[in-house]
Design a protein around this motif. Structure first.
Motif, PDB file in Angstrom:
ATOM      1  N   MET A 177     -52.023  16.460 -10.224  1.00 62.73           N
ATOM      2  CA  MET A 177     -50.730  15.866  -9.887  1.00 62.73           C
ATOM      3  C   MET A 177     -49.651  15.855 -11.178  1.00 62.73           C
ATOM      4  O   MET A 177     -49.805  15.397 -11.901  1.00 62.73           O
ATOM      5  N   ARG A 178     -48.377  16.256 -10.555  1.00 64.45           N
ATOM      6  CA  ARG A 178     -47.086  15.842 -11.351  1.00 64.45           C
ATOM      7  C   ARG A 178     -46.179  14.960 -10.678  1.00 64.45           C
ATOM      8  O   ARG A 178     -46.575  14.385  -9.359  1.00 64.45           O
ATOM      9  N   THR A 179     -45.534  14.321 -11.558  1.00 71.37           N
ATOM     10  CA  THR A 179     -44.711  13.437 -11.042  1.00 71.37           C
ATOM     11  C   THR A 179     -43.410  14.120 -10.756  1.00 71.37           C
ATOM     12  O   THR A 179     -43.056  15.164 -11.772  1.00 71.37           O
ATOM     13  N   TYR A 180     -43.245  13.505  -9.508  1.00 72.11           N
ATOM     14  CA  TYR A 180     -41.613  14.621  -8.920  1.00 72.11           C
ATOM     15  C   TYR A 180     -40.658  12.961  -8.852  1.00 72.11           C
ATOM     16  O   TYR A 180     -40.761  12.214  -8.647  1.00 72.11           O
ATOM     17  N   ASP A 225     -45.253   7.694   3.930  1.00 70.15           N
ATOM     18  CA  ASP A 225     -46.583   8.426   5.080  1.00 70.15           C
ATOM     19  C   ASP A 225     -46.508  10.061   4.234  1.00 70.15           C
ATOM     20  O   ASP A 225     -47.479   9.864   4.251  1.00 70.15           O
ATOM     21  N   LEU A 226     -45.744  10.719   5.018  1.00 66.35           N
ATOM     22  CA  LEU A 226     -45.735  11.802   4.782  1.00 66.35           C
ATOM     23  C   LEU A 226     -46.551  12.410   2.921  1.00 66.35           C
ATOM     24  O   LEU A 226     -47.456  13.408   3.071  1.00 66.35           O
ATOM     25  N   ILE A 227     -45.491  11.673   2.403  1.00 68.73           N
ATOM     26  CA  ILE A 227     -45.917  11.707   0.595  1.00 68.73           C
ATOM     27  C   ILE A 227     -47.823  11.613   0.721  1.00 68.73           C
ATOM     28  O   ILE A 227     -48.674  12.082  -0.083  1.00 68.73           O
ATOM     29  N   ALA A 228     -48.191  10.310   1.093  1.00 70.50           N
ATOM     30  CA  ALA A 228     -49.591   9.883   1.434  1.00 70.50           C
ATOM     31  C   ALA A 228     -50.410  10.758   1.976  1.00 70.50           C
ATOM     32  O   ALA A 228     -51.703  10.566   1.904  1.00 70.50           O
ATOM     33  N   LYS A 229     -50.504  11.754   3.524  1.00 74.20           N
ATOM     34  CA  LYS A 229     -51.316  12.067   3.851  1.00 74.20           C
ATOM     35  C   LYS A 229     -51.460  12.964   3.416  1.00 74.20           C
ATOM     36  O   LYS A 229     -52.438  14.457   3.698  1.00 74.20           O
ATOM     37  N   ASN A 230     -50.338  14.338   2.125  1.00 75.40           N
ATOM     38  CA  ASN A 230     -50.488  15.178   1.597  1.00 75.40           C
ATOM     39  C   ASN A 230     -51.444  14.667   0.553  1.00 75.40           C
ATOM     40  O   ASN A 230     -50.952  15.781  -0.369  1.00 75.40           O
ATOM     41  N   GLY A 231     -51.593  13.564   0.309  1.00 71.34           N
ATOM     42  CA  GLY A 231     -52.685  13.459  -1.132  1.00 71.34           C
ATOM     43  C   GLY A 231     -52.113  13.018  -1.918  1.00 71.34           C
ATOM     44  O   GLY A 231     -52.254  12.855  -3.767  1.00 71.34           O
ATOM     45  N   GLY A 232     -50.622  12.447  -2.198  1.00 75.94           N
ATOM     46  CA  GLY A 232     -49.571  11.684  -3.317  1.00 75.94           C
ATOM     47  C   GLY A 232     -50.141  10.659  -2.980  1.00 75.94           C
ATOM     48  O   GLY A 232     -49.919   9.732  -2.246  1.00 75.94           O
ATOM     49  N   GLU A 233     -48.768  10.005  -3.975  1.00 75.32           N
ATOM     50  CA  GLU A 233     -48.878   8.364  -4.591  1.00 75.32           C
ATOM     51  C   GLU A 233     -47.542   8.068  -4.960  1.00 75.32           C
ATOM     52  O   GLU A 233     -46.624   8.674  -5.382  1.00 75.32           O
ATOM     53  N   VAL A 234     -46.729   7.276  -3.763  1.00 78.14           N
ATOM     54  CA  VAL A 234     -45.696   6.963  -4.279  1.00 78.14           C
ATOM     55  C   VAL A 234     -45.597   6.133  -5.041  1.00 78.14           C
ATOM     56  O   VAL A 234     -45.987   4.759  -5.841  1.00 78.14           O
ATOM     57  N   LYS A 271     -46.277  10.593  -7.182  1.00 78.17           N
ATOM     58  CA  LYS A 271     -47.202  11.871  -7.715  1.00 78.17           C
ATOM     59  C   LYS A 271     -47.532  12.427  -6.204  1.00 78.17           C
ATOM     60  O   LYS A 271     -48.124  11.975  -5.616  1.00 78.17           O
ATOM     61  N   ALA A 272     -47.485  14.349  -6.858  1.00 79.22           N
ATOM     62  CA  ALA A 272     -48.128  15.022  -5.369  1.00 79.22           C
ATOM     63  C   ALA A 272     -48.253  16.537  -6.087  1.00 79.22           C
ATOM     64  O   ALA A 272     -48.101  16.288  -7.712  1.00 79.22           O
ATOM     65  N   GLU A 273     -49.588  16.931  -5.854  1.00 80.75           N
ATOM     66  CA  GLU A 273     -49.149  18.167  -6.079  1.00 80.75           C
ATOM     67  C   GLU A 273     -48.281  19.394  -6.200  1.00 80.75           C
ATOM     68  O   GLU A 273     -46.888  18.820  -5.473  1.00 80.75           O
ATOM     69  N   PRO A 274     -48.382  20.544  -6.962  1.00 77.80           N
ATOM     70  CA  PRO A 274     -46.949  21.273  -6.658  1.00 77.80           C
ATOM     71  C   PRO A 274     -46.622  21.763  -5.760  1.00 77.80           C
ATOM     72  O   PRO A 274     -45.494  22.495  -5.247  1.00 77.80           O
ATOM     73  N   LYS A 275     -47.924  22.179  -4.800  1.00 73.20           N
ATOM     74  CA  LYS A 275     -47.386  22.670  -3.644  1.00 73.20           C
ATOM     75  C   LYS A 275     -47.161  22.291  -2.094  1.00 73.20           C
ATOM     76  O   LYS A 275     -46.324  21.983  -1.472  1.00 73.20           O
ATOM     77  N   VAL A 309     -44.214  19.683  -2.393  1.00 74.33           N
ATOM     78  CA  VAL A 309     -42.857  19.712  -2.591  1.00 74.33           C
ATOM     79  C   VAL A 309     -42.075  21.150  -1.979  1.00 74.33           C
ATOM     80  O   VAL A 309     -41.098  20.513  -1.465  1.00 74.33           O
ATOM     81  N   LYS A 310     -42.811  21.856  -1.670  1.00 74.57           N
ATOM     82  CA  LYS A 310     -42.308  22.630  -0.594  1.00 74.57           C
ATOM     83  C   LYS A 310     -42.206  21.954   0.770  1.00 74.57           C
ATOM     84  O   LYS A 310     -40.952  21.974   1.392  1.00 74.57           O
ATOM     85  N   VAL A 311     -43.296  21.580   0.582  1.00 70.98           N
ATOM     86  CA  VAL A 311     -43.500  20.616   2.528  1.00 70.98           C
ATOM     87  C   VAL A 311     -42.410  19.752   2.564  1.00 70.98           C
ATOM     88  O   VAL A 311     -42.143  20.025   4.022  1.00 70.98           O
ATOM     89  N   PHE A 312     -42.493  18.421   1.162  1.00 68.54           N
ATOM     90  CA  PHE A 312     -41.598  17.546   1.591  1.00 68.54           C
ATOM     91  C   PHE A 312     -40.509  18.249   1.587  1.00 68.54           C
ATOM     92  O   PHE A 312     -39.371  17.913   2.565  1.00 68.54           O
ATOM     93  N   GLU A 313     -39.842  19.073   0.934  1.00 65.58           N
ATOM     94  CA  GLU A 313     -37.968  19.959   0.769  1.00 65.58           C
ATOM     95  C   GLU A 313     -37.949  19.609   2.190  1.00 65.58           C
ATOM     96  O   GLU A 313     -37.278  20.112   2.569  1.00 65.58           O
ATOM     97  N   ASP A 314     -38.859  21.088   2.978  1.00 60.51           N
ATOM     98  CA  ASP A 314     -38.633  21.514   4.478  1.00 60.51           C
ATOM     99  C   ASP A 314     -38.589  20.478   5.229  1.00 60.51           C
ATOM    100  O   ASP A 314     -38.083  20.579   6.512  1.00 60.51           O
ATOM    101  N   ALA A 315     -39.890  19.100   5.107  1.00 60.64           N
ATOM    102  CA  ALA A 315     -39.330  18.034   6.590  1.00 60.64           C
ATOM    103  C   ALA A 315     -38.341  17.533   6.070  1.00 60.64           C
ATOM    104  O   ALA A 315     -37.790  17.304   7.037  1.00 60.64           O
ATOM    105  N   LEU A 316     -37.413  17.324   5.079  1.00 63.77           N
ATOM    106  CA  LEU A 316     -36.275  16.976   4.664  1.00 63.77           C
ATOM    107  C   LEU A 316     -34.878  17.665   5.471  1.00 63.77           C
ATOM    108  O   LEU A 316     -34.155  17.014   6.138  1.00 63.77           O
TER     109      LEU A 316
END
Length: 106
Positions: free
Chosen positions: A1-4, A28-37, A66-70, A72-79
């Motif tokens: 995982m990388r930090t963003y 919640d979106l970050i946590a659901k996709n295996g990330g960590e705030v 912290k999240a997987e690189p893939k 980030v695209k999902v997160f940006e699209d949701a925003l």
């Protein structure tokens, strides 16, 4: 995982409760996709130098996660699809390593 790091500007018409709800949904979106705030900050309302969608100011939010690189695209699209968001930017966090100062001889 990388930090963003993500800076999100939401509409100024939102109440504090709505802003809090938005932050909770983003986390919640970050946590659901295996990330960590890692951290979050509400930077407050700021004026723009130029109008954005006929709006002169916005409420700034900062999220570090912290999240997987893939993800980030999902997160940006949701925003982008969220009508409360005026602008957003997500980037890879750079860890600054400070070298210790050399010892001074006496």
């Amino acid at each position: 995982m990388r930090t963003y790091e993500s800076v999100i500007i939401v509409k100024p018409q939102l109440s504090d409760g709505e802003v809090g709800e938005f932050v909770t949904k983003a986390k919640d979106l970050i946590a659901k996709n295996g990330g960590e705030v890692v951290s979050e900050e509400k930077l407050g309302r700021r004026k723009f130098t130029h109008e954005v969608n006929h709006v002169r100011d916005g409420f700034y939010l900062y999220l570090k996660f912290k999240a997987e690189p893939k993800f980030v695209k999902v997160f940006e699209d949701a925003l982008k699809l969220n009508e409360k968001v005026l602008r957003s930017m997500t980037m890879t966090a750079v860890e600054v390593k400070v070298k210790p100062a050399p010892a001074v001889a006496k």
